[in-house]
Write an enzyme that holds these catalytic residues in place. Structure first.
Site, PDB file in Angstrom:
ATOM      1  N   PHE A  13      -4.301   4.457  -0.014  1.00 56.67           N
ATOM      2  CA  PHE A  13      -5.045   4.938   1.148  1.00 56.67           C
ATOM      3  C   PHE A  13      -5.934   6.127   0.806  1.00 56.67           C
ATOM      4  O   PHE A  13      -6.904   6.416   1.524  1.00 56.67           O
ATOM      5  CB  PHE A  13      -4.080   5.338   2.265  1.00 56.67           C
ATOM      6  CG  PHE A  13      -3.355   4.179   2.890  1.00 56.67           C
ATOM      7  CD1 PHE A  13      -4.043   3.098   3.403  1.00 56.67           C
ATOM      8  CD2 PHE A  13      -1.968   4.174   2.975  1.00 56.67           C
ATOM      9  CE1 PHE A  13      -3.383   2.023   3.993  1.00 56.67           C
ATOM     10  CE2 PHE A  13      -1.289   3.116   3.556  1.00 56.67           C
ATOM     11  CZ  PHE A  13      -1.993   2.038   4.066  1.00 56.67           C
ATOM     12  N   ALA A  63       0.822  -1.212   0.000  1.00 57.18           N
ATOM     13  CA  ALA A  63       0.000   0.000   0.000  1.00 57.18           C
ATOM     14  C   ALA A  63       0.851   1.254   0.000  1.00 57.18           C
ATOM     15  O   ALA A  63       1.941   1.296   0.576  1.00 57.18           O
ATOM     16  CB  ALA A  63      -0.912   0.007   1.231  1.00 57.18           C
ATOM     17  N   CYS A  64       0.310   2.299  -0.650  1.00 53.72           N
ATOM     18  CA  CYS A  64       0.911   3.637  -0.592  1.00 53.72           C
ATOM     19  C   CYS A  64      -0.233   4.642  -0.553  1.00 53.72           C
ATOM     20  O   CYS A  64      -1.380   4.291  -0.295  1.00 53.72           O
ATOM     21  CB  CYS A  64       1.838   3.882  -1.776  1.00 53.72           C
ATOM     22  SG  CYS A  64       1.007   4.022  -3.374  1.00 53.72           S
ATOM     23  N   GLY A  65       0.060   5.895  -0.816  1.00 51.33           N
ATOM     24  CA  GLY A  65      -0.970   6.919  -0.724  1.00 51.33           C
ATOM     25  C   GLY A  65      -2.004   6.856  -1.824  1.00 51.33           C
ATOM     26  O   GLY A  65      -3.200   7.015  -1.579  1.00 51.33           O
TER      27      GLY A  65
END
Length: 210
Positions: A170, A141-143
């Site tokens: 996210f 996961a990242c932004g």
């Protein structure tokens, strides 16, 4: 908000590489453009929406691997996740790098609050040090879901075959998608900094966004 991730990737690709490890990481990162989405589309990598992430972790045994840089992770993070940044601050003070930092500040840094970064050339080694092995089920996961695509491809090419991708990152999450979040910001806003963050606070105060 997509500007921040794209700019970070661009900064990585334009930086000079030294040593075998960095050359290998850069080559893997560039392969993302031609292959990461195909891995998702073929089913080799599982795309998981933020609203389905909790079930993937609890029922399917995925471990959340947060690859955001330290400043984003510090603002909001899922408690219990593993944090291994794909991009790290570039502390090089050579004239060329200083020029790049100045351009970055003027075009991107003031607006987004993002520092000038480089690829973490120990990313794969750092992941290996904190997960159970290459059979581990990792939800990357990242932004915004762009940097995590690079990481997904790198991990897959390095032998990790149980990899998931948090689709949209996210930024696509809402309150309640992740039960235990720590930090001063909501997960979906953690990637916003600089002048953008000031505007966000005004919008939150006016209840234009939630």
């Amino acid at each position: 908000m997509a500007m921040g991730a794209a700019a970070t990737a661009a900064a990585c690709f334009s930086s000079a590489s030294t040593g075998v490890s960095r050359s290998r990481v850069r080559a893997q990162a560039k392969s993302w453009a031609g292959g990461a989405k195909e891995l998702v589309q073929s089913g080799a990598v599982k795309a998981v929406r933020p609203r389905d992430a909790a079930e993937a972790m609890s029922a399917e045994g995925f471990q959340l691997l947060d690859i955001r840089p330290a400043w984003e992770h510090g603002r909001a993070a899922v408690r219990g996740s593993v944090h291994v940044p794909l991009f790290i601050s570039d502390d090089d003070m050579s004239p060329v790098t200083l020029l790049k930092k100045w351009v970055h500040l003027g075009y991107i840094g003031l607006w987004t609050g993002q520092s000038f970064t480089k690829m973490n050339d120990r990313f794969l080694e750092d992941v290996a040090a904190v997960v159970a092995g290459k059979d581990a089920k990792l939800l990357v996961a990242c932004g915004e879901g762009l940097r995590s695509l690079i990481a997904v491809r790198m991990l897959h090419d390095d032998g990790y075959k149980n990899v998931g991708w948090l689709a949209g990152g996210f930024s696509k999450s809402v309150d309640g998608d992740f039960a235990d979040v720590e930090g001063e910001s909501k997960l979906r806003y953690a990637t916003i900094g600089g002048t953008s963050y000031i505007f966000l606070q005004i919008l939150l105060l006016l209840r234009v966004v939630q």
